[in-house]
Design an enzyme around this catalytic site. Structure first.
Site, mmCIF file in Angstrom:
data_model
loop_
_atom_site.group_PDB
_atom_site.id
_atom_site.type_symbol
_atom_site.label_atom_id
_atom_site.label_comp_id
_atom_site.label_asym_id
_atom_site.label_seq_id
_atom_site.Cartn_x
_atom_site.Cartn_y
_atom_site.Cartn_z
ATOM 1 N N CYS A 148 0.944 -1.396 -0.087
ATOM 2 C CA CYS A 148 0.017 0.153 0.138
ATOM 3 C C CYS A 148 0.890 1.364 -0.026
ATOM 4 O O CYS A 148 2.068 1.214 0.558
ATOM 5 C CB CYS A 148 -0.786 0.029 1.335
ATOM 6 S SG CYS A 148 -1.818 -1.496 1.772
ATOM 7 N N ARG B 206 4.580 0.430 -6.194
ATOM 8 C CA ARG B 206 4.506 -0.791 -4.922
ATOM 9 C C ARG B 206 3.488 -1.842 -5.099
ATOM 10 O O ARG B 206 3.511 -2.816 -4.281
ATOM 11 C CB ARG B 206 4.290 0.054 -3.825
ATOM 12 C CG ARG B 206 5.247 1.029 -3.570
ATOM 13 C CD ARG B 206 5.171 2.153 -2.394
ATOM 14 N NE ARG B 206 4.787 1.231 -1.089
ATOM 15 C CZ ARG B 206 5.814 1.489 -0.262
ATOM 16 N NH1 ARG B 206 6.802 2.142 -0.435
ATOM 17 N NH2 ARG B 206 5.594 1.025 0.905
ATOM 18 N N TRP C 160 -3.201 -2.555 -1.313
ATOM 19 C CA TRP C 160 -2.948 -3.924 -1.686
ATOM 20 C C TRP C 160 -3.672 -4.643 -0.641
ATOM 21 O O TRP C 160 -3.104 -4.782 0.619
ATOM 22 C CB TRP C 160 -1.242 -4.090 -1.559
ATOM 23 C CG TRP C 160 -0.758 -5.268 -2.114
ATOM 24 C CD1 TRP C 160 -0.816 -5.549 -3.554
ATOM 25 C CD2 TRP C 160 -0.571 -6.473 -1.546
ATOM 26 N NE1 TRP C 160 -0.415 -6.672 -3.901
ATOM 27 C CE2 TRP C 160 -0.064 -7.478 -2.565
ATOM 28 C CE3 TRP C 160 -0.288 -6.978 -0.151
ATOM 29 C CZ2 TRP C 160 0.478 -8.652 -2.218
ATOM 30 C CZ3 TRP C 160 -0.004 -8.181 -0.116
ATOM 31 C CH2 TRP C 160 0.489 -8.860 -0.947
ATOM 32 N N ASN D 216 -1.227 1.746 6.030
ATOM 33 C CA ASN D 216 -0.538 0.796 5.758
ATOM 34 C C ASN D 216 -0.055 -0.133 6.789
ATOM 35 O O ASN D 216 0.111 0.218 8.024
ATOM 36 C CB ASN D 216 0.916 1.281 5.167
ATOM 37 C CG ASN D 216 0.581 1.943 3.679
ATOM 38 O OD1 ASN D 216 -0.521 1.969 3.182
ATOM 39 N ND2 ASN D 216 1.771 2.421 3.175
ATOM 40 N N GLY D 217 -0.142 -1.356 6.782
ATOM 41 C CA GLY D 217 0.056 -2.500 7.824
ATOM 42 C C GLY D 217 -1.007 -3.288 8.001
ATOM 43 O O GLY D 217 -2.110 -3.531 7.260
ATOM 44 N N GLU E 145 17.218 -17.784 -8.812
ATOM 45 C CA GLU E 145 16.756 -16.326 -9.269
ATOM 46 C C GLU E 145 16.074 -16.329 -10.838
ATOM 47 O O GLU E 145 15.240 -15.551 -10.904
ATOM 48 C CB GLU E 145 18.082 -15.439 -9.026
ATOM 49 C CG GLU E 145 17.900 -13.875 -9.575
ATOM 50 C CD GLU E 145 16.809 -13.346 -8.704
ATOM 51 O OE1 GLU E 145 16.100 -13.793 -7.739
ATOM 52 O OE2 GLU E 145 16.495 -12.328 -8.865
ATOM 53 N N LYS F 200 12.367 -15.045 -11.004
ATOM 54 C CA LYS F 200 12.229 -13.930 -12.028
ATOM 55 C C LYS F 200 11.346 -14.127 -13.286
ATOM 56 O O LYS F 200 10.417 -13.366 -13.580
ATOM 57 C CB LYS F 200 13.663 -13.543 -12.938
ATOM 58 C CG LYS F 200 13.860 -12.111 -13.535
ATOM 59 C CD LYS F 200 14.372 -11.328 -12.054
ATOM 60 C CE LYS F 200 13.510 -11.168 -10.948
ATOM 61 N NZ LYS F 200 14.203 -10.615 -9.831
ATOM 62 N N GLU G 52 7.395 -14.754 -11.695
ATOM 63 C CA GLU G 52 6.660 -13.785 -11.216
ATOM 64 C C GLU G 52 6.161 -12.601 -12.145
ATOM 65 O O GLU G 52 5.232 -11.904 -12.048
ATOM 66 C CB GLU G 52 7.593 -13.032 -10.462
ATOM 67 C CG GLU G 52 8.993 -12.392 -10.598
ATOM 68 C CD GLU G 52 9.617 -11.602 -9.658
ATOM 69 O OE1 GLU G 52 9.146 -11.242 -8.497
ATOM 70 O OE2 GLU G 52 10.873 -11.374 -9.753
ATOM 71 N N HIS H 295 15.695 -37.365 -8.449
ATOM 72 C CA HIS H 295 15.254 -37.871 -7.274
ATOM 73 C C HIS H 295 13.611 -37.450 -7.332
ATOM 74 O O HIS H 295 12.939 -37.399 -6.084
ATOM 75 C CB HIS H 295 16.000 -37.316 -6.067
ATOM 76 C CG HIS H 295 17.171 -37.702 -6.008
ATOM 77 N ND1 HIS H 295 17.767 -38.971 -5.603
ATOM 78 C CD2 HIS H 295 18.418 -37.220 -6.406
ATOM 79 C CE1 HIS H 295 19.009 -38.947 -5.805
ATOM 80 N NE2 HIS H 295 19.724 -38.053 -6.084
ATOM 81 N N LYS I 224 5.827 -4.269 -4.430
ATOM 82 C CA LYS I 224 7.524 -3.892 -4.265
ATOM 83 C C LYS I 224 8.106 -4.051 -2.891
ATOM 84 O O LYS I 224 9.266 -4.666 -3.045
ATOM 85 C CB LYS I 224 7.688 -2.502 -4.853
ATOM 86 C CG LYS I 224 9.231 -2.143 -5.068
ATOM 87 C CD LYS I 224 9.995 -2.911 -5.760
ATOM 88 C CE LYS I 224 11.506 -2.437 -5.706
ATOM 89 N NZ LYS I 224 12.141 -4.063 -6.690
HETATM 90 C C1 F6R Z 1 11.612 -10.438 -6.657
HETATM 91 C C2 F6R Z 1 11.783 -9.570 -5.676
HETATM 92 C C3 F6R Z 1 11.192 -10.101 -4.219
HETATM 93 C C4 F6R Z 1 12.409 -9.400 -3.146
HETATM 94 C C5 F6R Z 1 11.821 -9.737 -1.789
HETATM 95 C C6 F6R Z 1 12.504 -9.105 -0.487
HETATM 96 O O1 F6R Z 1 11.970 -10.100 -7.837
HETATM 97 O O2 F6R Z 1 11.842 -8.330 -5.797
HETATM 98 O O3 F6R Z 1 11.431 -11.557 -4.130
HETATM 99 O O4 F6R Z 1 13.475 -9.634 -3.340
HETATM 100 O O5 F6R Z 1 10.490 -9.265 -1.596
HETATM 101 O O6 F6R Z 1 12.477 -7.790 -0.782
HETATM 102 P P1 F6R Z 1 13.644 -6.655 -0.144
HETATM 103 O O7 F6R Z 1 14.816 -6.763 -0.738
HETATM 104 O O8 F6R Z 1 12.990 -5.163 -0.215
HETATM 105 O O9 F6R Z 1 13.498 -7.191 1.289
#
Ligand code: F6R
Length: 608
Positions: free
Chosen positions: A2, A27, A75, A101-102, A481, A485, A488, A504, A603
């Site tokens: 949010c 975000r 959100w 927020n929260g 990773e 990527k 997501e 396995h 984000k």
């Molecule tokens: C994936 C991504 C997330 C963040 C995770 C941690 O592309 O961005 O998996 O890496 O939410 O976020 P931070 O680094 O802000 O603690």
């Protein structure tokens, strides 16, 4: 997650609120709303969907006159995304409006109590409880009512509040959810993140836990939970608003991928002097470095993946045992944190709820903590004993790219520093490692410039159902990773496996045409991974290989090969990640996905 914006001043509030909310769109959100005091009443408009809908509904704010207001992008956590669950929320007679927020953890209990006192709730949100509770304790003094509420709510919150009785003021308060305030030329502002108000001011105040702010058009007053006035120091934001804009690129993600050479350079160069590594922010003497017996790297998502790489690098170079752990697990499992343990929390935002909680667990156990953080002044940066900043600049796309790359750099530097101080590598070896590190930005650039080849390949796989990423050692770490990527931002199911683990169980999923991306950058493991490639190929897999330029053998097995330039085997993830990022990006846009704001994602995950 949010977003919050608030404004009180001499200009019309609504357009400023909408503009600020737009800057926070990255975000992630599912609905948006604003509340503005029109001189007599608080007016409110909110709507599910994109901010555009709210802008249309209010004619870009023109139909909501007034010079004080609060705004929110939501959100959903409690209650589905809907107009009614969108923020702001009112108390019973619409004389108090709240954005939040929260998560209010004890909202069920509070709601029951308030309902027994006759409160009628309109939404399913935890936030509405705050509005009614403020009303319940409000006896003419907003500050006293807010402090009262803070004593009764449990959980995390950043709040923006309007009281109809106090038209010349807005209020802000926080606990465990980021919030800043600042003063611009025409008024005072609240925001949950810097980009929302950077256009109006560079001087901001980071609100600490259980602090309250009273904002008027020309003043900011800070209070603690006991309603005592306190002094706060402002922080100057160094980066420019253009850093948070697309600058001609089609998407933030593409722009941020292209910023990686610079971000890596900015993170690396200030910590290298000749053939030495200087990390003053580490705050550890050589003696203290020598006394480290164990390192925990704790993080979430991609930041966690950098930790998986760092485990190989730190253990390999410095010979210190490293445990990498997901913050959401670490915080609840009572880990053994004995003397000599260093807990490293890695986070782009510095606000991730689980990572912050893990940091606090470690601090409570009395061990040394270190943050590797991108956002200056964020909670993890402020609360960790020491912080190494990754100078990636603002990262707007939800899927991390440049922050990931700079986290790797910070971890390599840590590994090398520890290795040298503990006598595990010689001066000459360190000089060689540094030489290879310094080449990375150029090599990354080379890979980025090769994007058409990857784009062509990605276009063939837009309809893929399942993709598997395999590798060994650090190649397994990068597979994690690459897989995240892709899934997501393209919504294609994908998984990463340590190559030797396939047989396995997972190999049974391989069918004719299943795409398997194999990463092989570790010379001593080429043969091992290649035999795993043969295994999947003989079961019908289509094989993409990401390997070093010298491993032409891969062409005999793989259907498509992407080469990365040669570097030290410990640093290959910094290069292998580039084609994997580009692949995910092009698959995502080819499928028409919202690459910068993938569905259901935020984000900065500031709730548990
Ligand atoms: C994936 C991504 C997330 C963040 C995770 C941690 O592309 O961005 O998996 O890496 O939410 O976020 P931070 O680094 O802000 O603690």
């Amino acid at each position: 997650m949010c977003g919050i914006v608030g404004y009180i001043g001499t200009e019309q509030a609504a357009p400023i609120l909408l503009d600020g909310l737009e800057k926070l769109e990255y975000r992630g959100y599912d609905s948006a709303g604003i509340a503005v005091f029109d001189g007599e009443n608080i007016q409110m408009k909110k709507s599910i969907g994109r901010l555009k809908v709210l802008s249309e509904l209010t004619h870009d704010g023109a139909t909501m006159p007034g010079i004080a207001g609060i705004g929110h992008t939501r959100w959903a956590t409690h209650g589905a995304p809907s107009d009614v669950n969108a923020h702001p929320h009112f108390n019973g007679d619409a004389s108090i409006a709240v954005v939040h927020n929260g998560i209010i953890e004890n909202y069920g209990k509070l709601k029951k109590k308030l309902m027994s006192k006759g409160c009628e709730f309109r939404s399913e949100t935890d936030t509405e409880v705050v509005a009614h509770l403020l009303d319940y304790y409000y006896k003419g003094d907003p500050l006293a009512a807010i402090a009262h509420v803070m004593h009764h709510v449990e959980g995390s919150y950043a709040l923006g509040i309007l009281f109809q009785d106090h038209p010349g003021e807005i209020y802000a308060v926080r606990k465990d959810s980021p919030l800043i305030v600042g003063k611009g030329k025409t008024g005072s502002l609240i925001a949950s993140d810097v980009p929302a108000i950077l256009k109006y001011t560079r001087t901001v105040y980071f609100i600490e836990n259980e602090e309250i702010v009273r904002l008027t058009a020309d003043s900011l007053n800070f209070y603690n939970i006991d309603e005592e006035e306190i002094e706060k120091e402002p922080t100057t934001i160094e980066w420019d608003i253009s850093a948070a804009e697309k600058g001609g690129y089609e998407h933030f993600m593409l722009k941020e991928m292209y910023e990686q050479p610079k971000a890596v350079t900015d993170t690396l160069n200030p910590r290298i002097r000749g053939n030495q590594i200087l990390i003053e922010e580490l705050g550890m003497t050589d003696e203290e470095i020598r006394s480290v017996k164990k390192i925990f790297i704790v993080a979430c998502g991609s930041a966690y993946h950098t930790g998986v790489t760092a485990k190989y690098v730190i253990e390999g170079l410095a010979r210190i045992p490293v445990e990498v752990e997901l913050a959401s697990e670490f915080r609840y499992r009572n880990p053994i944190l004995s003397e000599g343990t260093l807990v490293v929390i890695v986070s782009q935002s510095g606000e991730t709820a689980d990572s912050l909680a893990a940091l606090r667990e470690a601090k409570a156990a009395g061990v040394r903590t270190l943050g590797i953080v991108n956002v200056v002044g964020s909670s993890i940066a402020r609360e960790a004993d020491n912080v190494i900043y990754t100078w990636a600049g603002p990262e707007i796309a939800v899927a991390t790219t440049k922050a990931y790359s700079t986290q790797l750099i910070a971890e390599y530097l840590l590994a090398l520093k520890f290795a040298r101080v503990r006598g595990q590598i010689t001066e000459d070896e360190l000089a060689d490692y540094i030489r290879d590190l310094k080449r990375l930005p150029q090599q990354i650039e080379l890979l980025l410039n090769n994007k058409t080849k990857i784009q062509r390949f990605a276009n063939r796989y837009l309809a893929a159902r399942d993709v598997f990423f395999i590798g060994r050692g650090v190649d397994y770490a990068i597979s994690l990773e690459g897989s995240l990527k892709l899934k997501e931002i393209s919504y294609i199911h994908s998984e990463a496996y340590a190559a030797g683990e396939l047989k396995h169980g997972t190999i049974s999923l391989i069918e004719e045409g299943t795409l398997v991306a194999a990463v092989l950058t570790q010379e001593e493991l080429y043969k091992k991974t290649m035999s795993n490639m043969v295994e999947v190929k003989s079961r019908g897999a289509f094989l993409l290989a990401v390997t070093n330029t010298d491993n032409v053998e891969a062409e005999k097995i793989a259907d498509y090969v992407i080469y990365i330039p040669k570097t030290n085997p410990y640093f290959t993830n910094s290069l292998a990640v580039i084609p994997l990022q580009l692949f995910a990006y092009y698959v995502s846009i080819g499928r028409g996905c919202d690459v910068d704001k993938p569905r259901n994602l935020a984000k900065s995950v500031t709730v548990e």
